[in-house]
Design an enzyme around this catalytic site. Sequence first.
Site, PDB file in Angstrom:
ATOM      1  N   THR A   1     -21.042  -1.531   7.248  1.00 15.40           N
ATOM      2  CA  THR A   1     -21.752  -1.906   6.029  1.00 15.40           C
ATOM      3  C   THR A   1     -20.965  -2.915   5.203  1.00 15.40           C
ATOM      4  O   THR A   1     -19.729  -2.974   5.284  1.00 15.40           O
ATOM      5  CB  THR A   1     -21.992  -0.646   5.171  1.00 15.40           C
ATOM      6  OG1 THR A   1     -22.500  -1.013   3.890  1.00 15.40           O
ATOM      7  CG2 THR A   1     -20.692   0.123   4.954  1.00 15.40           C
ATOM      8  N   ASP A   2     -21.676  -3.668   4.379  1.00 12.68           N
ATOM      9  CA  ASP A   2     -21.000  -4.592   3.463  1.00 12.68           C
ATOM     10  C   ASP A   2     -20.295  -3.858   2.326  1.00 12.68           C
ATOM     11  O   ASP A   2     -19.457  -4.435   1.631  1.00 12.68           O
ATOM     12  CB  ASP A   2     -21.979  -5.615   2.887  1.00 12.68           C
ATOM     13  CG  ASP A   2     -23.151  -5.003   2.130  1.00 12.68           C
ATOM     14  OD1 ASP A   2     -23.246  -3.755   2.050  1.00 12.68           O
ATOM     15  OD2 ASP A   2     -23.993  -5.777   1.615  1.00 12.68           O
ATOM     16  N   GLU A   3     -20.601  -2.569   2.140  1.00 12.54           N
ATOM     17  CA  GLU A   3     -20.005  -1.828   1.027  1.00 12.54           C
ATOM     18  C   GLU A   3     -18.496  -1.634   1.186  1.00 12.54           C
ATOM     19  O   GLU A   3     -17.808  -1.318   0.210  1.00 12.54           O
ATOM     20  CB  GLU A   3     -20.713  -0.488   0.840  1.00 12.54           C
ATOM     21  CG  GLU A   3     -22.171  -0.652   0.456  1.00 12.54           C
ATOM     22  CD  GLU A   3     -22.807   0.628  -0.037  1.00 12.54           C
ATOM     23  OE1 GLU A   3     -22.134   1.404  -0.731  1.00 12.54           O
ATOM     24  OE2 GLU A   3     -23.990   0.844   0.280  1.00 12.54           O
TER      25      GLU A   3
ATOM     26  N   LYS B   1     -16.495   4.673   5.682  1.00 12.80           N
ATOM     27  CA  LYS B   1     -16.888   3.631   6.640  1.00 12.80           C
ATOM     28  C   LYS B   1     -15.756   2.626   6.844  1.00 12.80           C
ATOM     29  O   LYS B   1     -15.543   2.139   7.961  1.00 12.80           O
ATOM     30  CB  LYS B   1     -18.155   2.906   6.149  1.00 12.80           C
ATOM     31  CG  LYS B   1     -19.419   3.715   6.298  1.00 12.80           C
ATOM     32  CD  LYS B   1     -19.738   4.075   7.741  1.00 12.80           C
ATOM     33  CE  LYS B   1     -20.151   2.852   8.552  1.00 12.80           C
ATOM     34  NZ  LYS B   1     -20.539   3.234   9.948  1.00 12.80           N
TER      35      LYS B   1
ATOM     36  N   TYR C   1     -18.464   7.227   0.392  1.00 15.42           N
ATOM     37  CA  TYR C   1     -19.176   6.697   1.560  1.00 15.42           C
ATOM     38  C   TYR C   1     -18.508   5.434   2.091  1.00 15.42           C
ATOM     39  O   TYR C   1     -18.149   5.353   3.282  1.00 15.42           O
ATOM     40  CB  TYR C   1     -20.635   6.393   1.201  1.00 15.42           C
ATOM     41  CG  TYR C   1     -21.290   5.432   2.159  1.00 15.42           C
ATOM     42  CD1 TYR C   1     -21.398   5.730   3.519  1.00 15.42           C
ATOM     43  CD2 TYR C   1     -21.769   4.193   1.728  1.00 15.42           C
ATOM     44  CE1 TYR C   1     -21.974   4.832   4.412  1.00 15.42           C
ATOM     45  CE2 TYR C   1     -22.353   3.298   2.604  1.00 15.42           C
ATOM     46  CZ  TYR C   1     -22.450   3.620   3.943  1.00 15.42           C
ATOM     47  OH  TYR C   1     -23.012   2.726   4.821  1.00 15.42           O
TER      48      TYR C   1
END
Length: 356
Positions: free
Chosen positions: A133-135, A163, A159
């Site tokens: 993810t870009d997060e 990741k 989260y």
Amino acid sequence: MTILVTGGAGFIGSNFVLDWLAENDEPVVNVDKLTYAGNLENLATLKDDNRHLFVKADIGDYDVMLDLLKQHAIRAVVNFAAESHVDRSIHGPEDFIQTNIVASFRLLEAVRCYWNSLEAQEQQNFRFLHVSTDEVYGSLDKTDPPFLETHQYQPNSPYSASKAASDHLVRAYHHTYGLPVLTTNCSNNYGPYHFPEKLIPLCIQNALLGKDLPIYGDGQQIRDWLYVKDHCSAIRRVLAAGQLGEVYNVGGWNEKANLDVVNTLCSILDELNPRSDGKSYVEQITYVTDRPGHDRRYAIDASKLERELGWKPAETFETGIRKTVQWYLDHQSWVNNVLSGEYQTWLDKNYAGRSA
């Protein structure tokens, strides 16, 4: 040849499996733990398709995963399996640590053992593609350039931190053991089969039910929106031609504020499914207390993927969101089956305590 897909009953994973089998005849072994967001109804059209084998299992079960890899002579693994909702990670981070870090590590160990047992040519052809993810990159100010693959990791939620850890493990297994890995970091996905805890499906369903459309804070959090079918095509391209050990950002080139997204949804619903009282769905928008540590802006620079592998999204936000709204209108039975007691409990827990 056969590929193994993890998390293939979830939102992005099920779309990938459906699109994969629509594009070619290579069989898929589909592994999913079937937690709350895993839904076999997503795969109903594959019920009698002998190219698709579903296995209910945990990617953290080393013995099961190794056995599946060997039994089906897997030539590639596409790893979607993850806990992926920020709000849930705030309420209960342990599940995210266990799935996204510990289970991912055990899956990598099973894959490494299997890969080491292959003949030289099979080793060379094998791929492990990790979907992230870009997060993991953190948050951007309004004037900052979009995230590049070289952007420093600065995760801001349990989260995204979990990741980020899995991304680092995948990288380490390539550099330490030579495992042939690829990593993709995507922006916010939307489209068919999206579990209605996320912004777009939640607001579509709440609008139809006459409920509030909850907007965190001032609604000016900006995200890059990627239609899920475009994401799936990007993953197929990276799997086929990506350079080993590389990271590829996958984005839709569609930066939108959350409030603008919901206003667009309301406008499309006003057209396709007008309210019985003639008023606009916009009147159902409400503002609620923001979540802790809410990142202000994500933006993906996907130029590397276009430059090196020739991929770019087929959908604009305007075309993709219209397809999405129409899909939910046409599949209300799917939505109703998803809305279980557990999900309602979650909604109460996450939204009931937020002041207007």
